[in-house]
Enzyme design. Sequence first.
Site, PDB file in Angstrom:
ATOM      1  N   MET A  84      41.027 -41.107 -21.584  1.00  0.00           N
ATOM      2  CA  MET A  84      41.288 -40.780 -23.000  1.00  0.00           C
ATOM      3  C   MET A  84      40.801 -41.923 -23.865  1.00  0.00           C
ATOM      4  SD  MET A  84      44.884 -39.103 -23.887  1.00  0.00           S
ATOM      5  CE  MET A  84      45.978 -39.679 -22.656  1.00  0.00           C
ATOM      6  N   HIS A  85      39.945 -41.592 -24.817  1.00  0.00           N
ATOM      7  CA  HIS A  85      39.521 -42.635 -25.755  1.00  0.00           C
ATOM      8  C   HIS A  85      39.253 -42.115 -27.166  1.00  0.00           C
ATOM      9  CE1 HIS A  85      35.609 -40.885 -24.895  1.00  0.00           C
ATOM     10  NE2 HIS A  85      35.214 -41.418 -26.018  1.00  0.00           N
ATOM     11  N   ARG A  86      39.337 -40.782 -27.391  1.00  0.00           N
ATOM     12  CA  ARG A  86      39.029 -40.237 -28.725  1.00  0.00           C
ATOM     13  C   ARG A  86      40.040 -40.752 -29.736  1.00  0.00           C
ATOM     14  NH1 ARG A  86      34.368 -38.487 -28.740  1.00  0.00           N
ATOM     15  NH2 ARG A  86      33.881 -37.471 -26.794  1.00  0.00           N
TER      16      ARG A  86
END
Length: 362
Positions: free
Chosen positions: A208-210
């Site tokens: 997860m990086h958004r």
Amino acid sequence: MKIDIIAGARPNFMKIAPIIESIEKQSNNKINISYRLIHTGQHYDKNMSGSFFEQLGIPKPDYNFDAGSGTQSEQTAAIMIKYEELLIKETCDLCLVVGDVNSTMACSIVAKKLNLKVAHVEAGIRSFDLSMPEEINRMVTDSITDYFFTTSELANNNLLNLGINKKKIYFVGNTMIDTLLKNEKNFLKPEFFDKENLVIKKYLVLTMHRPSNVDEAHKLKALLVTIDNNSRNFPVIFPVHPRTSKILKNLGLKFQSIIMVSPMSYLEFNFLVKNSKCVITDSGGITEETTVMGVPCMTLRNNTERPETITIGTNELIGTDLDNLKTGLNKLFKGDWKSGSIPKLWDGKAANRIVDLLLKLN
Ligand code: UD1
């Protein structure tokens, strides 16, 4: 023909590797084609950048702009200033950009304003979600691109709908998949695999990086807690992106199943993915890789610019609704996940097609 190849952030490196290899093959055949590799420095840590160069055999960049960190505009501006300086000193015939990161948009604008040709690899894909910085990067880049290299017929249609001349659109396949297929036999078991007693197909992978998922602590926490509570005690390996890590540090969360690790090298990460039961992610590129490897994938987004990973591949849009996430995990553990197949031209030969076309355009 002198080509500038631009790479800035982690998802660019696997896309440029086969293009460089193909150009080098042609130039060894005494064909008049050469390149300069420009690393904007958008990603700079060893595990976000350096290890990809080593493992994928990408040559040392000719220039490094060290333009990492900062806000969207600070980063974009720093890249533009450095690239303009370089082009004014020594120009090229064509600027080749890949993907949708800030470096892609920044360098294409600079090149076009100096009247150079721009080629965009992975052109035409659209999420139609303008809250994503990547969507703006795609739209701007495609509005000034001369040669559009696409990964799908849907991308061709998006470009045709924008009024782009079909003679400028080339459906070539997916260079990210070129790299995947070439390296599949060399995937590396990560050191922690045995230490954590991981068993093939008995663990999950999470990324997860958004900004929309990780920048607000309460959202990030809710997603992680839901995954942790619904993974049926399967370990969930979570390589934490630097952006996510900054937020997580202050949360002090303790998990039963989630195991946090540093961002991983390409060969180790894909070993982990290939042998996992499922990947949960908000990345776009990973959904293409899971489709090709036939691994179930749940996307923590409400839209995707890569719909073929859903209609043809193993991906499903779960969104960020926690009940959907639970339902998705239930379906997975019941053994009801679809199997999927491989999109057209994702066959390991996209980069050769691109370079053959570039030589004809010359
Ligand atoms: C960028 C891309 C995104 C891509 C993602 C993959 C844009 C708009 N976004 O998002 O499309 O999917 O990369 O990783 O171009 N940082 C480090 N070490 C690094 C790199 C970054 O600590 O090696 C830090 C930065 O300083 C920044 C944060 O991580 O504070 C985020 O990096 P940034 O380049 O702004 O964007 P990403 O979120 O990584």
